[in-house]
Structure formats: structure tokens, C-alpha cells
Design an enzyme around this catalytic site. Structure first.
Site, PDB file in Angstrom:
ATOM      1  CD  GLU A   1      -1.182  -8.507 -11.910  1.00 56.29           C
ATOM      2  OE1 GLU A   1      -1.628  -7.433 -11.455  1.00 56.29           O
ATOM      3  OE2 GLU A   1      -1.205  -9.571 -11.264  1.00 56.29           O
TER       4      GLU A   1
ATOM      5  CG  ASP B   1      -0.787 -11.967  -7.934  1.00 56.84           C
ATOM      6  OD1 ASP B   1      -0.064 -11.953  -6.920  1.00 56.84           O
ATOM      7  OD2 ASP B   1      -1.259 -10.937  -8.450  1.00 56.84           O
TER       8      ASP B   1
ATOM      9  CG  HIS C   1       0.097  -6.608  -6.857  1.00 58.34           C
ATOM     10  ND1 HIS C   1      -1.246  -6.894  -6.773  1.00 58.34           N
ATOM     11  CD2 HIS C   1       0.464  -6.146  -5.630  1.00 58.34           C
ATOM     12  CE1 HIS C   1      -1.683  -6.606  -5.565  1.00 58.34           C
ATOM     13  NE2 HIS C   1      -0.671  -6.166  -4.845  1.00 58.34           N
TER      14      HIS C   1
END
Ligand code: DCM
Ligand code: MG
Length: 225
Positions: free
Chosen positions: A16, A185, A180
């Protein structure tokens, strides 16, 4: 890679970040989920015959202060912000974090292949930039598999979406969990991989790139802001 590689461990990777490549993003969260090929070859199936996550997996998830402002969109979708990461006293992606990552990879049976969805355009080059920033690196022969072109190639289909969430919905007929977040993920990607593991492992043996071929997304000498 020159000759086919029988990777022993696949490490599902997701980052991220503060934004997208035009914004020269910085890492805010990293997740690695390592699974041996044996566990990928024969997944346990649930009652609807969908693969279950393997019982044996190693995980490393780190939140890091990106030391750069998040874009509004990145803050919205990740649920991370400069304020909350700072309030929780998270250090930046420093040499200790790079060392933790190296140690995590070193304890996996090799050869190791990193796996990221859209990894060749995003996660691998950005990770290379972040490691460079702290004078660290990975072994150049580490494999790098991007599941986006791999799945497209296996499907030979032109007109459907290959975004991670869409691919997951096609296989599992439900929404992925934890979209996210880096760990969410990475686990979604692991489940996607399990749905076609034998073919993807064969594809990786021939088509995986090596870490040494990955170009950094941008030079870390430049100012973060
Ligand atoms: N990202 C973004 N805007 C989007 C999609 C992604 O800024 N519309 C950035 C922030 C995310 C990073 O890319 O942290 C990785 O995306 P993902 O969460 O899909 O792995
Ligand atoms: Mg993500």
C-alpha cells in the site's frame, strides 16, 4: 529467466502506498505471505469445492511511515493516513525493515518467487526504489511473477477485467476480504493463485522475471515531496 526454474516457495506480495506512479509514491504498508509449492499443489477444498488458504504459511506485514503525504484517494481506499501512522509511532521503511524482509525471505526454501498482481508495473519497481533508498537489495536471482499478464496469457481472453478483485469474484463468486490492506490483498492473491496453481507454477517456471531485471520506479535520491 534463462532456464525453467522449479520455484520451491511462492511469496505473495502487496504494497500500500501514498498514491500511483505519476505521484512518485512511497510505501506505507508491506505484506509478504510465503507458501511452499507443496501446499499450493494440493489445497484443501471446502464444501463448495473452493480452495482454502493453506494451513502452513508465513506472513510478514509492516506498516511504515511513508514520510510523504497520501493522495486523498490513497488515504480513502487504504484507511491509512499520515496522521494515524505518525500517532502510532511507525518508523519509515528503514534498514531494519529491509533486514526483516531479507530474513523472512532467507528462511523460505529456495528458489523463491515473489508474486504480485500488476507487480511488474507497480509493486516490484517500487520495492526496488524503497530498498535502494536504504542501501538494501534482494538476491538478483529471486523470481518475480506478475499474475496479471500470467492469467491473461493462460486465459487467452481479450475483453475482461483482470483487476485483482474482479479475478477473485470470477473464481469465488464473492467479494474479497480486506481490499486495499496489504495483507488482505496478498491473501486474496494467494486464493486467486490457488484456483489455478498448477498452471501458474508452470507458467512461472518459464516466464518469471528475475529481481535483477526489475528497474526501480524512480531514483530514491530525489526528494520524497
Ligand atoms: N492506489 C491509488 N489509487 C487507486 C488505486 C490504488 O492511489 N485508485 C494506490 C494506493 C494503494 C496502492 O496504489 O495503496 C496499491 O493499490 P492496491 O490497494 O490495489 O494494492
Ligand atoms: Mg493492495
Amino acid at each position: 529467466m534463462a532456464s525453467p526454474q522449479e520455484f520451491q516457495t511462492f511469496v505473495f506480495l502487496d504494497l500500500e502506498t501514498t498514491g500511483l506512479p505519476p505521484d512518485r509514491p512511497c510505501m506505507a504498508e508491506l505484506s509478504l505471505v510465503a507458501v511452499h509449492r507443496r501446499s499450493l499443489q494440493c489445497p484443501t477444498l471446502d464444501l463448495s469445492r473452493s480452495p482454502q488458504p493453506p494451513r502452513i504459511l508465513d506472513k510478514l506485514t509492516l506498516c511504515v511511515d511513508p514520510q510523504k503525504p497520501f493522495t486523498a484517494k490513497a488515504e480513502e481506499i487504504t484507511g491509512l493516513s499520515n496522521r494515524t501512522l505518525e500517532e502510532d509511532c511507525k518508523p519509515g521503511f528503514d534498514s531494519a525493515a529491509a533486514e526483516a524482509m531479507r530474513a523472512f525471505l532467507d528462511r523460505q526454501a529456495g528458489p523463491v518467487c515473489l508474486v504480485a498482481h500488476n507487480g511488474l508495473c507497480f509493486d516490484f519497481p517500487l520495492l526496488r526504489t524503497e530498498l535502494w533508498r536504504v542501501n538494501a537489495d534482494l538476491p538478483p536471482d529471486t523470481g518475480c511473477l506478475d499474475t496479471l499478464p500470467a492469467l491473461k496469457d493462460l486465459d487467452q481472453a481479450a475483453s475482461k477485467s483482470y483487476r485483482l478483485g474482479e479475478v477473485f469474484r470470477r473464481f469465488y463468486e464473492r467479494d474479497p476480504v480486506g481490499a486495499h490492506s496489504a495483507e488482505g490483498d496478498a491473501l486474496t492473491l494467494l486464493l486467486v493463485f490457488l484456483a489455478r496453481a498448477p498452471e501458474l507454477m508452470d507458467w512461472a517456471a518459464v516466464n518469471a522475471r528475475s529481481w535483477g531485471e526489475i528497474k526501480p520506479m524512480y531514483s530514491p535520491q530525489s526528494n520524497r515531496l
